[in-house]
Design an enzyme around this catalytic site. Sequence first.
Site, PDB file in Angstrom:
ATOM      1  N   ASP A 211       5.915  -7.461   2.815  1.00  0.00           N
ATOM      2  CA  ASP A 211       4.642  -7.716   3.487  1.00  0.00           C
ATOM      3  C   ASP A 211       3.471  -7.695   2.492  1.00  0.00           C
ATOM      4  O   ASP A 211       3.396  -6.810   1.642  1.00  0.00           O
ATOM      5  CB  ASP A 211       4.444  -6.610   4.538  1.00  0.00           C
ATOM      6  N   GLU A 273       5.978 -12.290   1.136  1.00  0.00           N
ATOM      7  CA  GLU A 273       4.912 -12.823   1.980  1.00  0.00           C
ATOM      8  C   GLU A 273       3.648 -12.766   1.132  1.00  0.00           C
ATOM      9  O   GLU A 273       2.983 -11.737   1.052  1.00  0.00           O
ATOM     10  CB  GLU A 273       4.706 -12.001   3.259  1.00  0.00           C
TER      11      GLU A 273
HETATM   12  C1  GLC Z   1       1.294  -9.400   7.156  1.00  0.00           C
HETATM   13  C2  GLC Z   1       1.990  -9.409   8.478  1.00  0.00           C
HETATM   14  C3  GLC Z   1       0.972  -9.264   9.548  1.00  0.00           C
HETATM   15  C4  GLC Z   1       0.270  -7.950   9.360  1.00  0.00           C
HETATM   16  C5  GLC Z   1      -0.324  -7.817   7.965  1.00  0.00           C
HETATM   17  C6  GLC Z   1      -0.695  -6.408   7.656  1.00  0.00           C
HETATM   18  O1  GLC Z   1       0.450 -10.485   7.006  1.00  0.00           O
HETATM   19  O2  GLC Z   1       2.767 -10.567   8.605  1.00  0.00           O
HETATM   20  O3  GLC Z   1       1.537  -9.353  10.820  1.00  0.00           O
HETATM   21  O4  GLC Z   1      -0.757  -7.812  10.300  1.00  0.00           O
HETATM   22  O5  GLC Z   1       0.605  -8.203   6.993  1.00  0.00           O
HETATM   23  O6  GLC Z   1       0.452  -5.625   7.465  1.00  0.00           O
END
Ligand code: GLC
Length: 547
Positions: A211, A273
Amino acid sequence: MNHDATHQNPATGWWTEAVIYQIYPRSFADSDGDGIGDLPGITARLGHLAELGVDAVWLSPFYPSPQADAGYDVADYRDVEPLFGTLADADDLIAKAHANGLRVIVDLVPNHTSAAHAWFQAALAAGPGSAERERYIFREGRGPGGAEPPNDWQSVFGGPAWTRVPDGQWYLHLFDTAQPDLNWDNPEVPAEFLDVLRFWLDRGVDGFRVDVAHGLIKQADLADWQEPQEILSGQEADKPRPPMWDQDGVHEVYREWRRLLDGYPGERILVAEAWVEPAERLVRYVRPDEMHQAFNFEYLLAAWTAPAQYAVITRSLEATDSVGAPTTWVLSNHDVVRHASRLGLPIGKPRRNGIGVGDEQPDAATGLRRARAATLLMLALPGSAYLYQGEELGLPEHTTLPDAARQDPTWERSGHTQRGRDGCRVPIPWEADAPSYGFGPTDASWLPQPPVWAEYALDRQRGVPGSTYELYREALRLRRAYGLGRGTLEWLASGDEVLSFRNGDLVVFTNFGAAAAPVPEGEVVHSSGPLNEDGSVPTDVTVWVEV
Ligand code: GLC
Ligand code: MG
């Protein structure tokens, strides 16, 4: 345009061509009727995923959490949130998934913890200057009495990125107040996460979706950043890089993680991500000694036109080729408007999240038609593809969710200007005539399901020729049979109206134009919609033709 570039998927390994299905545990299947999906619910429905034909699942966070950000606020990285089950349920899920031939990727949230995490509670108790505070990013404020935040950073969810604690110090949170950012310059933090990785690797998981992978390290001086806050780092070559995103230090972290994973049997993977642009910067996360994959958000965000799709596919392949990594493709996830609705909005007016009752509504028929064409195009591309639960049913965004039902912190933090992501997180329908459309044994559903869910329920589509579910299932079967994921891409045509490429024995053809287009020569083996009576390809249809 370049019509004869050939692309060969370079790396090998299951993940280079895998189709990975994202499960959002709150909304997949509820075993106990409390209206919140759970791990036993997922385990009981694994047969669906095996039948669909995906290779792996990625589970969004299921760890103990106050759920301030739907589980992306983790209070304990080594346990399971009681709402979702127990550690034994997680073990059972992993074992049954493996028995069904599915690999399991779990979500790791290293940028921030929950404010309820023992470390943060200790930091609050220990006070300024303590070792406990050094695990987070605490600072004195600016201005008289330190009453102003230490810098001008905004939270991605809206409002300031700093919150003041009673003793006067401020802590940084790039997301919600309940998600304090960790201090990755403190060796305790990387050590802790190596141990968390081991904990789940030892339990048999096949990888981690990381994340906010571009956020861990901040520019040391925490310099002001006058620009609006966006999770997308969006740097163009001539612009300064935002001080909170995509700092070089993050790569050291991932190199160390890669060494750890490589020491485990099997091929365990890391997926970034990282909302990083341009692609040349993004692919630094997938250099040979770092992560295996990074989500291709530029692809997700690309407009539904032939030139835009050609450009993003070409750029993606070239960028990943330059580091020897396979490309990934994705159209939907739990943070963006579902593609069956996003593509039903006027082209060129993208909307990443948050459609409400007062907003321009997508055209459902156009959206679904384009979504099916886009999916068939995506699943024919070499590389790995990510699916988001419910897209195999053609599920639209819930665009008329009552504002009172909204749970995404974005809605409150933005002062009700950003509706947030709830519309793509609504519990999914399994049976048209069951309570909560088969999501659980009762009517309970943590977000209200729209009546239209009955039409999209799995039992209305299973075995029905032409249904979106059967479209996906057949596409995944053929993708495997033709080896598309490990294949090659050779452009055949790319104009203003059509896009066509060859991958092995298949020619893939999408008609973006308003007029019907002649079908390529060969045997049509799959199509995202019916062809015209004269055999031509209607607008917004993708066909797969064996040559
Ligand atoms: C990422 C996740 C999202 C979350 C953010 C903070 O972007 O996909 O859902 O709110 O991180 O953890
Ligand atoms: Mg439940």
